[in-house]
Design an enzyme around this catalytic site. Structure first.
Site, mmCIF file in Angstrom:
data_model
loop_
_atom_site.group_PDB
_atom_site.id
_atom_site.type_symbol
_atom_site.label_atom_id
_atom_site.label_comp_id
_atom_site.label_asym_id
_atom_site.label_seq_id
_atom_site.Cartn_x
_atom_site.Cartn_y
_atom_site.Cartn_z
ATOM 1 N N HIS A 43 14.154 8.426 24.553
ATOM 2 C CA HIS A 43 13.225 8.784 25.632
ATOM 3 C C HIS A 43 12.551 10.122 25.327
ATOM 4 O O HIS A 43 11.334 10.262 25.474
ATOM 5 C CB HIS A 43 13.982 8.832 26.961
ATOM 6 C CG HIS A 43 13.124 9.070 28.147
ATOM 7 N ND1 HIS A 43 13.170 10.232 28.858
ATOM 8 C CD2 HIS A 43 12.196 8.271 28.760
ATOM 9 C CE1 HIS A 43 12.308 10.158 29.869
ATOM 10 N NE2 HIS A 43 11.707 8.976 29.827
ATOM 11 N N ASP A 71 9.309 5.680 30.153
ATOM 12 C CA ASP A 71 10.292 5.590 31.233
ATOM 13 C C ASP A 71 10.828 4.168 31.381
ATOM 14 O O ASP A 71 12.023 3.965 31.602
ATOM 15 C CB ASP A 71 9.683 6.060 32.552
ATOM 16 C CG ASP A 71 9.402 7.555 32.585
ATOM 17 O OD1 ASP A 71 9.869 8.282 31.677
ATOM 18 O OD2 ASP A 71 8.710 7.991 33.518
#
Length: 95
Positions: A43, A71
């Site tokens: 991420h 996300d």
């Protein structure tokens, strides 16, 4: 934003992931400690690859879409690796 991300992962990001392993939360270094920590690492890398953007940007511009995709991928990763989450071992792990 963080609230949308928490809704996406169906957990409190601040409570579950803000101080987990080497990469969940601010900063990071070393090797991810488990699959959950690796989700945070990926991420972070995804956000780093979004060029010319600020994660707080809004509207329908490409920045928002790229951040949203980072996300979404993290939420799927957290879901798929929930069994590796080990708060007894990696919560507040030294970074």
């Amino acid at each position: 934003n963080l609230f949308q991300f928490e809704k996406l992962i169906k957990k409190s990001g601040m409570l579950w992931y803000s101080a987990y392993g080497c990469y969940c939360g601010w900063g990071g270094q070393g090797r991810p400690k488990d699959a959950t920590d690796r989700c945070c690492f990926v991420h972070d890398c995804c956000y780093g690859k979004v060029t010319g953007c600020n994660p707080k940007c809004g509207g329908t511009n490409p920045c928002k879409k790229q951040i949203c995709e980072c996300d979404r991928a993290a939420a799927i990763c957290f879901r798929d690796n929930l069994k590796t989450y080990d708060s007894k071992t990696y919560w507040k792990y030294p970074k």
